[in-house]
Design an enzyme around this catalytic site. Sequence first.
Site, PDB file in Angstrom:
ATOM      1  N   GLN A 166       0.796  -1.238   0.000  1.00 45.59           N
ATOM      2  CA  GLN A 166       0.000   0.000   0.000  1.00 45.59           C
ATOM      3  C   GLN A 166       0.829   1.289   0.000  1.00 45.59           C
ATOM      4  OE1 GLN A 166      -3.734   0.311   2.487  1.00 45.59           O
ATOM      5  NE2 GLN A 166      -2.479   1.847   3.515  1.00 45.59           N
ATOM      6  N   GLU A 208      -3.263   9.152  -1.780  1.00 44.79           N
ATOM      7  CA  GLU A 208      -2.571  10.004  -0.801  1.00 44.79           C
ATOM      8  C   GLU A 208      -1.509  10.871  -1.457  1.00 44.79           C
ATOM      9  OE1 GLU A 208      -1.267   7.784   2.611  1.00 44.79           O
ATOM     10  OE2 GLU A 208      -3.289   7.123   3.086  1.00 44.79           O
ATOM     11  N   ASP A 245       4.240   0.262   4.220  1.00 46.08           N
ATOM     12  CA  ASP A 245       3.002  -0.248   4.813  1.00 46.08           C
ATOM     13  C   ASP A 245       2.505  -1.352   3.887  1.00 46.08           C
ATOM     14  OD1 ASP A 245       0.616  -0.847   5.975  1.00 46.08           O
ATOM     15  OD2 ASP A 245      -0.276   1.159   5.827  1.00 46.08           O
ATOM     16  N   ASP A 315      -1.269  -1.538  12.538  1.00 48.72           N
ATOM     17  CA  ASP A 315      -2.307  -0.561  12.189  1.00 48.72           C
ATOM     18  C   ASP A 315      -3.658  -1.275  12.228  1.00 48.72           C
ATOM     19  OD1 ASP A 315      -4.016   1.289  11.039  1.00 48.72           O
ATOM     20  OD2 ASP A 315      -3.150   1.163   9.040  1.00 48.72           O
ATOM     21  N   LYS A 340      -4.585   6.358  15.071  1.00 49.72           N
ATOM     22  CA  LYS A 340      -5.548   7.053  14.200  1.00 49.72           C
ATOM     23  C   LYS A 340      -6.768   7.342  15.070  1.00 49.72           C
ATOM     24  CE  LYS A 340      -4.521   4.721   9.768  1.00 49.72           C
ATOM     25  NZ  LYS A 340      -4.805   3.469   9.006  1.00 49.72           N
ATOM     26  N   ARG A 369      -5.671   9.442   7.526  1.00 48.84           N
ATOM     27  CA  ARG A 369      -6.336   8.403   6.742  1.00 48.84           C
ATOM     28  C   ARG A 369      -6.148   8.719   5.259  1.00 48.84           C
ATOM     29  NH1 ARG A 369      -9.064   4.737  10.105  1.00 48.84           N
ATOM     30  NH2 ARG A 369      -8.611   3.462   8.280  1.00 48.84           N
ATOM     31  N   LYS A 391       2.580  10.234  10.157  1.00 50.28           N
ATOM     32  CA  LYS A 391       2.381   9.692   8.805  1.00 50.28           C
ATOM     33  C   LYS A 391       1.141  10.354   8.227  1.00 50.28           C
ATOM     34  CE  LYS A 391       1.324   5.225   6.618  1.00 50.28           C
ATOM     35  NZ  LYS A 391       0.497   4.015   6.782  1.00 50.28           N
TER      36      LYS A 391
END
Length: 439
Positions: A166, A208, A245, A315, A340, A369, A391
């Site tokens: 990812q 992202e 990740d 995570d 998160k 996110r 992050k």
Amino acid sequence: MNASAITGLRARRVWDSRGNPTVEVEVKTASGVSGRAIAPAGASRGTREALDLRDGGTGLQGMDVRRAVANVNDHIAPLLKDMDANDQAAVDAALIALDGTPLKSKLGGNAMVATSLAVLHAAAAAKAVPLWRHVADLTDETPTLPLPEIQIFGGGAHAGRRVDVQDFMVMVPGAASFDEVLEVTSEIYRAAGSLMKAKGHSVGVADEGGWWPVFDSNEQALETLVRAIEAAGETPGERVVISLDIAASEFGSKGRYRLALEERELDRDQIIDLLGRWIKDYPIASIEDPLAEDDIEGMTAFTREFGGKVQIIGDDYLVTNADLVAAAEKAGACNAVLIKVNQAGTVSESLACLAAAKAHNYRTIVSARSGETEDVSICHLAVGLNAGQLKVGSFTRSERMAKWNECLRIGDELGGAAFVAGKPLANTWWARQSEGYSK
Ligand code: PGA
Ligand code: ZN
């Protein structure tokens, strides 16, 4: 009346970086000042994280949040009226009690997290201090400026599953300042774009802001990242390291892992071997969700083998949950946890997770996110909680840059000594190696 008493609270529907609706909450206090926050949204979500309430049906692909907005205006606003915004624990306890479900499915995790964060902002505003200062007051932490992880190539659920992994990210633990981290990253990001163009690829970006991963294999992305670091004038593994990740829950379950791009299925031992080879062959200092969230055995075996060498972040595996962090430590799984706020659902539960991480000696990384907005609350949390790492995605698109830029502003207030630099990577190969070269 107390200056930080809540006099008004309302929600509205706003829009996130993927064009999906989300919840914004505004909280007014008796002193006349207010606080505001917006719920982010994940795409590769853990099954045990707080649920966002979506309306379903055909409009907006079922993603509308009118029920969550109504929950805030009709149920949460009257509940919190006259409560003290400065008493975050009491506010969050009231929200949790009103919801009454394990995954916050009644009020909606989106309604709850926007409310909880807006109350945090309102309390800081009523005290006339920056949010990071208020957070540090709540936790008795010394504020520090975190070490970023910054995405260069997107993948997985954020890039149409074009590659399985990812996030292909860089960290700059050898930088002397936060500003230097961003400057080095900008050079690497641009160098990576030039390499993609030179191969004749179109150069779009993933969710992202990282480059769209036009690769034949996961490893080709890693190889290209190393080339980009070199093209930016760096020696991979010195000032700059790689962070991945894997988000393995997206392609693995019950001990089986299906690499779609490479058309092969791996069992638990085989994926551990594959990742182990990557750790040996590439300057990887951090790896997130290397195994799926249901693979405790795999996560434990992986940590046993590589935990002394790299940071191993849970995570989807830990979903910002204090109890899961305690259980992971007992099992010997992971040595770091992603924080998160919307996975937990409230600020207080996120603080509890952070406290558990510190108690069990787990590193902490505050994280955005994949669906984000201009909201920069998490920068203040990372600083005020002394989390050590942050992050927020890549180095393009304003929902990402807003966060990096906010950290620069906070850094100016804190002074240069507040930057943690490579400290979070102590007890990894990078720290041991860095003793041998001068920064
Ligand atoms: P998400 O991904 O926000 O889409 O869940 C972020 C991550 O896995 O770290
Ligand atoms: Zn993740």
